[in-house]
Design a protein around this motif. Structure first.
Motif, mmCIF file in Angstrom:
data_model
loop_
_atom_site.group_PDB
_atom_site.id
_atom_site.type_symbol
_atom_site.label_atom_id
_atom_site.label_comp_id
_atom_site.label_asym_id
_atom_site.label_seq_id
_atom_site.Cartn_x
_atom_site.Cartn_y
_atom_site.Cartn_z
ATOM 1 N N LYS A 25 0.843 -1.196 0.000
ATOM 2 C CA LYS A 25 0.000 0.000 0.000
ATOM 3 C C LYS A 25 0.875 1.243 0.000
ATOM 4 C CE LYS A 25 -3.826 2.172 2.483
ATOM 5 N NZ LYS A 25 -4.706 2.127 3.675
ATOM 6 N N SER A 26 0.542 2.176 -0.882
ATOM 7 C CA SER A 26 1.223 3.470 -0.919
ATOM 8 C C SER A 26 0.210 4.563 -0.628
ATOM 9 C CB SER A 26 1.873 3.667 -2.294
ATOM 10 O OG SER A 26 0.875 3.709 -3.296
ATOM 11 N N ASP A 27 0.626 5.825 -0.750
ATOM 12 C CA ASP A 27 -0.292 6.935 -0.438
ATOM 13 C C ASP A 27 -1.419 7.033 -1.456
ATOM 14 O OD1 ASP A 27 1.243 7.553 1.739
ATOM 15 O OD2 ASP A 27 2.465 9.047 0.651
ATOM 16 N N THR A 28 -1.142 6.631 -2.662
ATOM 17 C CA THR A 28 -2.148 6.838 -3.713
ATOM 18 C C THR A 28 -2.710 5.540 -4.269
ATOM 19 O OG1 THR A 28 -0.403 6.878 -5.372
ATOM 20 C CG2 THR A 28 -1.051 8.984 -4.405
ATOM 21 N N ASP A 29 -2.039 4.444 -3.988
ATOM 22 C CA ASP A 29 -2.473 3.201 -4.625
ATOM 23 C C ASP A 29 -2.177 2.009 -3.713
ATOM 24 O OD1 ASP A 29 -3.469 1.459 -6.446
ATOM 25 O OD2 ASP A 29 -1.771 1.584 -7.859
ATOM 26 N N THR A 30 -2.861 0.917 -4.015
ATOM 27 C CA THR A 30 -2.635 -0.335 -3.279
ATOM 28 C C THR A 30 -2.444 -1.447 -4.284
ATOM 29 O OG1 THR A 30 -4.015 0.372 -1.421
ATOM 30 C CG2 THR A 30 -3.571 -1.992 -1.621
#
Length: 442
Positions: A25-30
């Motif tokens: 998981k990142s800030d904008t996407d998973t």
């Protein structure tokens, strides 16, 4: 059929390695990563192989370390035993040398006494010969005198008979008294002188017998001294002779070469020389010369032994890591000729010259690293390679046992050790030939 087997294998894998998903998981996407059963099996197998290899390698290293430790302990014990043997042999050699020196001193004293006794015996024999000659002369004179006395007595008796018969043509007895008295005194003096000469001759004979007895005792003592010297020379010379032969060095050629280099004052011993008035030398003189020749040979052997590499280049605890001959190259793995022997010890261990000689190389050489070359007599050269420090210079004359450098790992090596070579006529030979040849001597 193949599809069924694949399905069954996949189902078995899913039972033990069910499919897993790893979410990222990142800030904008998973995102997620799907770990299939086959992928997990490959990862598990790889991990198992790595762990198995690690365990086996650790066990091998541990066993090698234990074995190396036992070998080092055994090497230390062998080194201590070897040193004790060397010390004992050195003590025995010094004792033999002292006994030989004392025996030679006694032998020289005995020779002096024999010379004096021979002079006295010769004088006694001369005196006895003179006395015997004088006795013969006196006895002949005495016989003539006794004959003259008997004639004079007969003449006197005849005169007395004539005088008693009153023959006027004969002289009176009184007229013959003086000659008879003179003859009697002369005979008595001659007899006394003869008795004195006989007594002197007997004394001279007794003295000669005493001298003969003393000479016999002296010869017996000399025989004992000779035996001691001969035994000492045999015990001292034979091991050295065997040592040179075991090293492939012809003793006759070696001794001849050393004799040429040490022919001045203080060199080889000179045989005894006696004045014999043209007569042949006695067996004692010849025997003494043989002993002196053996002592000369022993002295030459001692000089030659210092000039040949009959010693170890390291005096501390060590272990042999590679022998002379073909071996597996530790770098390439191929088969390669190893022209020396390797001694392993801690870095900085002192290294020593194995014989007297002159340093002809002291510096870096490809493959050898820091290298010292020493030129010895008899066409022999020794090499000391992979040093960490060199302590001699080119042209420097060194003696056996002199410190020439420190052990290291310079050049083409896999660890700290000394590569030691012996070359004869430029050709490498096994250094252990010389080291083992001197094992029972030094």
């Amino acid at each position: 059929m193949r599809t069924r087997l694949a399905i069954k294998f996949h189902g078995l894998l899913e039972h033990h390695f069910p499919e897993r998903r790893v979410f990222l998981k990142s800030d904008t996407d998973t995102k997620f990563i799907r770990l299939r059963p086959e992928t997990q099996l490959v990862a598990f197998s790889g991990a198992a192989l790595v762990i198995t290899w690690t365990i086996v390698s650790t066990a091998v290293l541990l066993m090698d370390s234990i074995g190396a430790g036992n070998f080092r302990e055994q090497a230390k014990r062998d080194q201590i035993t070897y040193q004790e043997r060397l010390n004992a042999l050195s003590g025995q050699r010094d004792q033999r040398a002292t006994e030989a020196s004392l025996a030679q001193q006694r032998f020289n004293a005995a020779l002096g006494q024999i010379s004096v006794m021979q002079s006295e015996l010769l004088a006694s024999e001369t005196r006895r010969h003179e006395l015997e000659t004088g006795i013969d002369v006196i006895q002949n004179t005495l016989r003539r005198t006794m004959t003259d006395r008997d004639i004079a007595r007969d003449a006197l008796a005849s005169l007395e008979t004539d005088a008693a018969q009153g023959d006027p043509a004969r002289p009176q007895a009184a007229d013959t008294g003086a000659p008879v008295t003179f003859l009697t005194e002369a005979l008595a003096s001659t007899a006394a002188e003869r008795d004195d000469l006989v007594t002197s001759a007997r004394k001279a004979q007794d003295h000669a017998d005493e001298l003969k007895l003393e000479i016999a005792l002296m010869q017996e003592n000399n025989e004992h001294i000779f035996r001691q010297l001969e035994e000492a020379m045999t015990v001292s010379v034979e091991p050295l002779d065997k040592m040179f032969k075991a090293a492939g060095m012809a003793p006759e050629r070696i001794l001849k070469q050393v004799r040429r280099g040490y022919s001045g004052q203080g060199g080889p011993l000179t045989p005894l020389s006696f004045s014999s008035r043209g007569e042949e030398l006695s067996s004692d003189y010849l025997r003494a010369n043989r002993i002196l020749e053996q002592m000369d040979t022993l002295n030459l052997y001692r000089i030659a032994a210092e000039k040949a590499p009959f010693a170890l280049p390291i005096k501390q605890a060590f272990r042999f890591t590679s022998d002379y001959g073909f071996r597996r190259d530790p770098k390439t793995g191929g088969r390669r000729m190893h022209k020396g022997v390797d001694f392993a010890a801690p870095s900085g261990t002192d290294l020593f010259a194995t014989a007297d000689g002159v340093v002809i190389h002291a510096g870096w050489q490809s493959g050898y690293g820091r290298l010292v070359k020493i030129k010895h007599d008899f066409g022999i050269e020794t090499r000391y390679a992979h040093l960490s420090k060199i302590r001699v210079k080119v042209g420097q004359r060194v003696s056996r046992g002199e410190h020439i450098g420190d052990m290291g790992a310079s050049g083409r090596v896999t660890g700290v050790h000394l590569h030691y070579e012996v070359r004869v006529g430029g050709k490498a030979v096994n250094p252990m030939i010389y080291i083992k040849a001197a094992k029972d001597v030094f």
